[in-house]
Design a protein around this motif. Structure first.
Motif, PDB file in Angstrom:
ATOM      1  N   GLN A  93       0.938  -1.081   0.040  1.00  7.78           N
ATOM      2  CA  GLN A  93       0.056  -0.040   0.040  1.00  7.78           C
ATOM      3  C   GLN A  93       0.921   1.098  -0.003  1.00  7.78           C
ATOM      4  OE1 GLN A  93      -2.269  -1.401   3.513  1.00  7.78           O
ATOM      5  NE2 GLN A  93      -4.131  -1.374   2.330  1.00  7.78           N
ATOM      6  N   MET A  94       1.918   1.111   0.654  1.00  8.19           N
ATOM      7  CA  MET A  94       2.946   2.428   0.595  1.00  8.19           C
ATOM      8  C   MET A  94       3.463   2.591  -0.774  1.00  8.19           C
ATOM      9  SD  MET A  94       6.376   3.018   2.619  1.00  8.19           S
ATOM     10  CE  MET A  94       7.388   2.021   1.695  1.00  8.19           C
ATOM     11  N   ILE A  95       3.908   1.305  -1.036  1.00 10.32           N
ATOM     12  CA  ILE A  95       4.597   1.446  -2.795  1.00 10.32           C
ATOM     13  C   ILE A  95       3.495   1.866  -3.455  1.00 10.32           C
ATOM     14  CG2 ILE A  95       5.350   0.031  -4.856  1.00 10.32           C
ATOM     15  CD1 ILE A  95       6.412  -1.873  -2.619  1.00 10.32           C
ATOM     16  N   THR A  96       2.112   1.654  -3.540  1.00 10.38           N
ATOM     17  CA  THR A  96       1.212   2.248  -4.410  1.00 10.38           C
ATOM     18  C   THR A  96       0.838   3.490  -4.218  1.00 10.38           C
ATOM     19  OG1 THR A  96       0.006   0.025  -4.296  1.00 10.38           O
ATOM     20  CG2 THR A  96      -1.381   2.101  -5.076  1.00 10.38           C
TER      21      THR A  96
ATOM     22  N   LYS B 293       4.354   2.422 -10.741  1.00 11.73           N
ATOM     23  CA  LYS B 293       5.274   1.282 -10.672  1.00 11.73           C
ATOM     24  C   LYS B 293       4.778   0.325  -9.681  1.00 11.73           C
ATOM     25  CE  LYS B 293       9.362   4.175 -11.776  1.00 11.73           C
ATOM     26  NZ  LYS B 293      10.636   4.595 -11.275  1.00 11.73           N
ATOM     27  N   PRO B 294       3.799  -0.193  -9.910  1.00  8.09           N
ATOM     28  CA  PRO B 294       3.178  -1.213  -8.965  1.00  8.09           C
ATOM     29  C   PRO B 294       3.965  -2.315  -8.668  1.00  8.09           C
ATOM     30  CG  PRO B 294       1.898  -1.494 -10.880  1.00  8.09           C
ATOM     31  CD  PRO B 294       3.039  -0.168 -11.238  1.00  8.09           C
TER      32      PRO B 294
ATOM     33  N   ILE C 141      17.566  -8.285   2.387  1.00  9.42           N
ATOM     34  CA  ILE C 141      16.296  -9.048   2.381  1.00  9.42           C
ATOM     35  C   ILE C 141      15.417  -8.375   1.197  1.00  9.42           C
ATOM     36  CG2 ILE C 141      14.134 -10.110   3.375  1.00  9.42           C
ATOM     37  CD1 ILE C 141      15.938 -10.090   5.878  1.00  9.42           C
ATOM     38  N   THR C 142      14.587  -8.932   0.246  1.00 11.66           N
ATOM     39  CA  THR C 142      13.632  -8.484  -0.432  1.00 11.66           C
ATOM     40  C   THR C 142      12.408  -8.687   0.415  1.00 11.66           C
ATOM     41  OG1 THR C 142      14.728  -8.895  -2.599  1.00 11.66           O
ATOM     42  CG2 THR C 142      12.416  -8.470  -2.368  1.00 11.66           C
ATOM     43  N   LEU C 143      11.750  -7.536   0.760  1.00  9.16           N
ATOM     44  CA  LEU C 143      10.722  -7.371   1.570  1.00  9.16           C
ATOM     45  C   LEU C 143       9.315  -8.009   1.207  1.00  9.16           C
ATOM     46  CD1 LEU C 143      11.581  -4.046   3.347  1.00  9.16           C
ATOM     47  CD2 LEU C 143      11.985  -6.248   4.467  1.00  9.16           C
ATOM     48  N   PRO C 144       8.804  -9.009   1.700  1.00  9.66           N
ATOM     49  CA  PRO C 144       7.376  -9.394   1.335  1.00  9.66           C
ATOM     50  C   PRO C 144       6.310  -8.327   1.326  1.00  9.66           C
ATOM     51  CG  PRO C 144       8.205 -10.852   3.027  1.00  9.66           C
ATOM     52  CD  PRO C 144       9.166  -9.678   3.048  1.00  9.66           C
ATOM     53  N   THR C 145       5.688  -7.975   0.033  1.00  7.55           N
ATOM     54  CA  THR C 145       4.764  -6.899   0.098  1.00  7.55           C
ATOM     55  C   THR C 145       3.608  -6.901   1.027  1.00  7.55           C
ATOM     56  OG1 THR C 145       3.705  -7.769  -1.777  1.00  7.55           O
ATOM     57  CG2 THR C 145       5.448  -6.308  -2.192  1.00  7.55           C
TER      58      THR C 145
END
Length: 235
Positions: free
Chosen positions: A189-192, A198-199, A208-212
């Protein structure tokens, strides 16, 4: 210029670059000319100067996250200081002042500054010395107060977060840990909100690549660096 080839000691991951520079300088003085011995030492990775006020672990994520490699090869310099990229930092007092300023900024975002303002000078000293001397219990006895929620809504006012692109450009916005309906906001939700075009953006921290679907409040409490900020890299 001198190459460093080594693994990154765990205790250095959370430290600012300048901590390590101060510790390393005496070792490298034997390899340089006397005329450069008093010059300010700085580091680069693949020609990119490393800014001293960033945590080392974050810089590794930024420059090596796409292709992790250990040992991490850095170059030590005593000449040609890149003044247009790195601020001068001749002593530890400047590092301490910068660190405490950043912690206070994070506290303003999380608690309206109410935690740091109620601490005594000895608490500030304990926080700083615990970090500087790698004394976790000493550091955490103070820092844990900055990680607690102090309101009835069980969350911070805002999340101290900085997001960096590959070129090091920083994006810092006011980010609430909750949605308008009171539910906990998750990373996607922050990314959106921040990157509506760029969803599919992913974010990385601490390798670590963080789980969305990770709640922002949880991230801030458990994945922040000692300056109390989340330092996230776009990936």
């Amino acid at each position: 210029d001198i190459k460093i080839l080594r693994d990154i000691p765990t205790k250095f991951i959370f430290l600012l670059v300048k901590f390590v520079v101060f510790q390393m300088k005496r070792h490298f003085l034997r390899y340089i000319s006397q005329e450069n011995a008093d010059n300010e030492m700085w580091l680069d990775y693949n020609g990119q100067p490393l800014k001293w006020h960033y945590p080392i672990g974050f810089l590794y994520d930024l420059f090596c996250g796409h292709d992790p490699q250990l040992p991490w090869t850095l170059t030590v310099h005593f000449t040609k200081f890149p003044e247009d990229i790195i601020l001068h930092c001749p002593n530890k007092d400047i590092v301490e002042a910068h660190y405490m300023s950043t912690v206070k900024e994070a506290d303003v975002l999380k608690h309206r500054g109410q935690v740091m303002s109620t601490m005594q000078k000895k608490d500030h000293n304990q926080l700083w010395l615990g970090l500087q001397n790698d004394k976790f219990d000493q550091f955490w006895a103070i820092n844990r107060r900055l990680m607690e929620s102090h309101s009835d809504n069980d969350g911070f006012k805002h999340i101290p977060v900085r997001i960096y692109s590959d070129d090091g450009a920083c994006n810092q916005r006011l980010v609430s840990p909750k949605n308008s309906d009171g539910s906990r906001k998750v990373l996607q939700q922050m990314i959106t909100e921040l990157y509506p075009d760029k969803p599919d953006v992913k974010l990385r921290t601490h390798g670590i690549t963080l789980p969305t679907d990770t709640p922002l409040q949880w991230l801030s409490e458990h994945m922040s660096y000692p300056d109390n900020f989340l330092h996230l890299c776009l990936c």
